[in-house]
Design an enzyme around this catalytic site. Structure first.
Site, PDB file in Angstrom:
ATOM      1  N   LEU A 215       0.814  -1.220   0.000  1.00 27.97           N
ATOM      2  CA  LEU A 215       0.000   0.000   0.000  1.00 27.97           C
ATOM      3  C   LEU A 215       0.847   1.269   0.000  1.00 27.97           C
ATOM      4  CD1 LEU A 215      -2.075  -2.204   0.923  1.00 27.97           C
ATOM      5  CD2 LEU A 215      -3.150  -0.424   2.291  1.00 27.97           C
ATOM      6  N   THR A 251      -3.823   5.338   4.393  1.00 26.47           N
ATOM      7  CA  THR A 251      -2.456   4.912   4.075  1.00 26.47           C
ATOM      8  C   THR A 251      -1.531   6.122   4.155  1.00 26.47           C
ATOM      9  OG1 THR A 251      -3.250   3.107   2.678  1.00 26.47           O
ATOM     10  CG2 THR A 251      -0.995   3.854   2.294  1.00 26.47           C
ATOM     11  N   GLU A 255       1.657   6.697   6.629  1.00 28.22           N
ATOM     12  CA  GLU A 255       3.012   6.884   6.097  1.00 28.22           C
ATOM     13  C   GLU A 255       3.586   8.252   6.463  1.00 28.22           C
ATOM     14  OE1 GLU A 255       4.619   4.428   5.180  1.00 28.22           O
ATOM     15  OE2 GLU A 255       2.976   3.035   4.820  1.00 28.22           O
ATOM     16  N   HIS A 258       5.121   7.981   9.764  1.00 26.33           N
ATOM     17  CA  HIS A 258       6.509   7.491   9.703  1.00 26.33           C
ATOM     18  C   HIS A 258       7.458   8.607   9.272  1.00 26.33           C
ATOM     19  CE1 HIS A 258       5.892   3.262  10.400  1.00 26.33           C
ATOM     20  NE2 HIS A 258       5.153   3.074   9.325  1.00 26.33           N
ATOM     21  N   ASP A 277       7.649   1.804  20.595  1.00 27.33           N
ATOM     22  CA  ASP A 277       7.442   2.828  19.563  1.00 27.33           C
ATOM     23  C   ASP A 277       7.938   4.174  20.078  1.00 27.33           C
ATOM     24  OD1 ASP A 277       5.535   3.275  21.483  1.00 27.33           O
ATOM     25  OD2 ASP A 277       3.827   3.340  20.112  1.00 27.33           O
ATOM     26  N   VAL A 279       6.936   5.835  22.488  1.00 29.20           N
ATOM     27  CA  VAL A 279       5.826   6.684  22.924  1.00 29.20           C
ATOM     28  C   VAL A 279       5.280   6.043  24.188  1.00 29.20           C
ATOM     29  CG1 VAL A 279       3.504   7.488  22.365  1.00 29.20           C
ATOM     30  CG2 VAL A 279       5.256   7.434  20.584  1.00 29.20           C
ATOM     31  N   ALA A 286       1.528  -6.435  21.090  1.00 31.42           N
ATOM     32  CA  ALA A 286       2.348  -7.560  20.627  1.00 31.42           C
ATOM     33  C   ALA A 286       2.657  -7.459  19.138  1.00 31.42           C
ATOM     34  CB  ALA A 286       1.647  -8.880  20.921  1.00 31.42           C
TER      35      ALA A 286
HETATM   36 ZN   LIG Z   1       4.021   1.550   8.643  1.00 29.57          ZN
END
Ligand SMILES: [Zn+2]
Length: 444
Positions: A215, A251, A255, A258, A277, A279, A286
């Site tokens: 994606l 999506t 992204e 990120h 993460d 945070v 998990a």
């Molecule tokens: Zn990702």
């Protein structure tokens, strides 16, 4: 003989890769090995899983591959991480940060050459999700309503290119490449794609055919400038005509997260509970979630066993578009810190400033009426073609009483309503790109 040679080559690659693994931070190791096995065709279960679910995001695999090709990037990642964990300069009130965007649509046929409407829808989704004005924000469970963040990050279509010429912010490039992958070929004209614009001024978003499984993916924060940005599969960009269940523009939301240095919410630790993460207000999770859960459905897993459970509705999980609808305050802090440090050049980008407008022309064209007003106020840009701006209204104490963001103005004025507020002096600040013009008005 060829087969034997192939097997020998494979084993050699695996040994080399496992040696590399020892140099890789713990949080990445767990996902590196499955990726390697997949690359060698040794992991049937992961391949089957990918057939079941299109691969929502290849950012982790991309980083793994980039580190294999360029081990020195680890230092860049570590530097960006240090900067992201450093707080924004103190004493500055958080203001909405607006990021100029350029869409590079790289297409082989008309289907892939998605229209402007879909790209504008995509921009709107980003603006809603990053300001918590998405309609489904109300579905955030009560336990997390307090940490569901208005990230105060907005996106505008570029109005001038890197050379200072007028642009629509949408660049269309025909290619003979049938489909791209996360190898960055879409980011260069020499490999059938389109070159990045200056990442200090723009968020580059490439839209292309990414094949049958993937994606989207994001570049490395702090990585090389010529590949900086986000790549989206055209099928999952925007809403109208996009492919279900990834047809609500999320999506891109994921992204861009990120791109602003967010990690996956489960910490990419492949089911263990020792990943992070970075945070603190996201539950330890998990692994990723696919599909959809009903609103207020409590899910627990091996790492978080008690209600309110895991945060499957977080944009940095892998759930369907309809089932992700929040960032947390901790994630906002990381993204704002990233923008104030590694990506600080964007804060003064003039990418969304129309050609021909400067502070003087904006100030000359701007007309606020009536003043004094009994409540209704029109902010007119006169003859200037302004498509995107932010308008803030402050009272005498300097408190913000109105904040409006516009990213697709079709007329040359906007209307504000101060009805019911205390009479007196107010200050109206109009921000256009990095221009600021403030006017005083009277409310009777
Ligand atoms: Zn990702």
């Amino acid at each position: 003989m060829y087969l034997l040679e192939s097997i020998r080559h494979c084993i050699k690659s695996l040994i080399l890769a496992i040696t590399e693994l020892h140099k890789t931070p713990t949080f990445m190791k767990k996902q590196l090995l499955p990726a390697l096995l997949l690359g060698l065709g040794l992991s049937g279960t992961i391949a089957a899983q990918n057939q079941e679910h299109p691969h929502r995001c290849s950012t982790s695999e991309y980083i793994t591959e980039q580190l294999r090709l360029h081990p020195e990037y680890q230092q860049l990642i570590d530097n960006a991480e240090t900067e992201t964990q450093r707080n924004a300069p103190a004493g500055q009130p958080q203001a909405v940060i607006t990021i100029p965007v350029v869409f590079h649509v790289v297409y082989q046929n008309a289907t892939e050459n998605i229209n402007d409407t879909r790209l504008l829808e995509q921009l709107q989704v980003l603006n809603e999700d990053y300001s918590k004005t998405n309609a489904d924000a109300s579905s955030v469970p009560a336990a997390w309503q307090g940490i569901a963040a208005n990230c105060e990050i907005q996106f505008c279509l570029a109005q001038r290119d890197a050379n200072g010429n007028a642009t629509t912010g949408i660049e269309r490039t025909q290619t003979n490449v049938a489909s791209f992958s996360f190898n960055d070929n879409v980011k260069s004209t020499s490999t059938g794609g389109a070159n990045a614009w200056d990442r200090d001024k723009y968020l580059n978003i490439w839209v292309c055919d990414l094949g049958n499984q993937l994606l989207g993916y994001s570049s490395i924060v702090g990585g090389p400038a010529n590949v900086d940005g986000v790549v989206l599969h055209y099928k999952y960009t925007g809403k109208t005509g996009a492919t279900s269940p990834y047809n609500k523009g999320r999506t891109a939301t994921h992204e861009v997260g990120h791109w602003l240095n967010l990690r996956h919410i489960w910490g990419d630790d492949g089911g263990a509970c020792n990943g992070t993460d970075f945070v603190t207000d996201t539950p330890n999770q998990a692994s990723e979630n696919y599909g959809c859960f009903a609103v207020n459905n409590v899910q627990t897993d091996a790492c978080t066993g008690a209600a309110p459970g895991i945060m499957w509705m977080n944009y940095m999980d892998y759930t369907d578009d309809a089932c992700m609808y929040m960032f947390t305050a901790g994630q906002k802090t990381r993204m704002v810190n990233c923008l104030n440090n590694t990506r600080t050049a964007l804060l003064t980008s003039n990418g969304c400033q129309p050609v021909g407008i400067n502070e003087l022309t904006l100030a000359a064209a701007l007309n606020l009426f009536p003043s004094p007003t009994t409540g209704k106020l029109t902010v007119s840009f006169g003859a200037l073609q302004v498509k995107q701006c932010d308008i803030m209204v402050y009272n005498m104490l300097g408190e913000e009483v109105i904040r409006q963001h516009y990213d697709a103005l079709t007329e040359n004025e906007v209307r504000l309503d101060l009805t019911g507020r205390a009479s007196g002096v107010y200050f109206v600040e109009v921000r256009q790109g990095n221009l600021r013009v403030t006017r005083k008005i009277m409310l009777d």
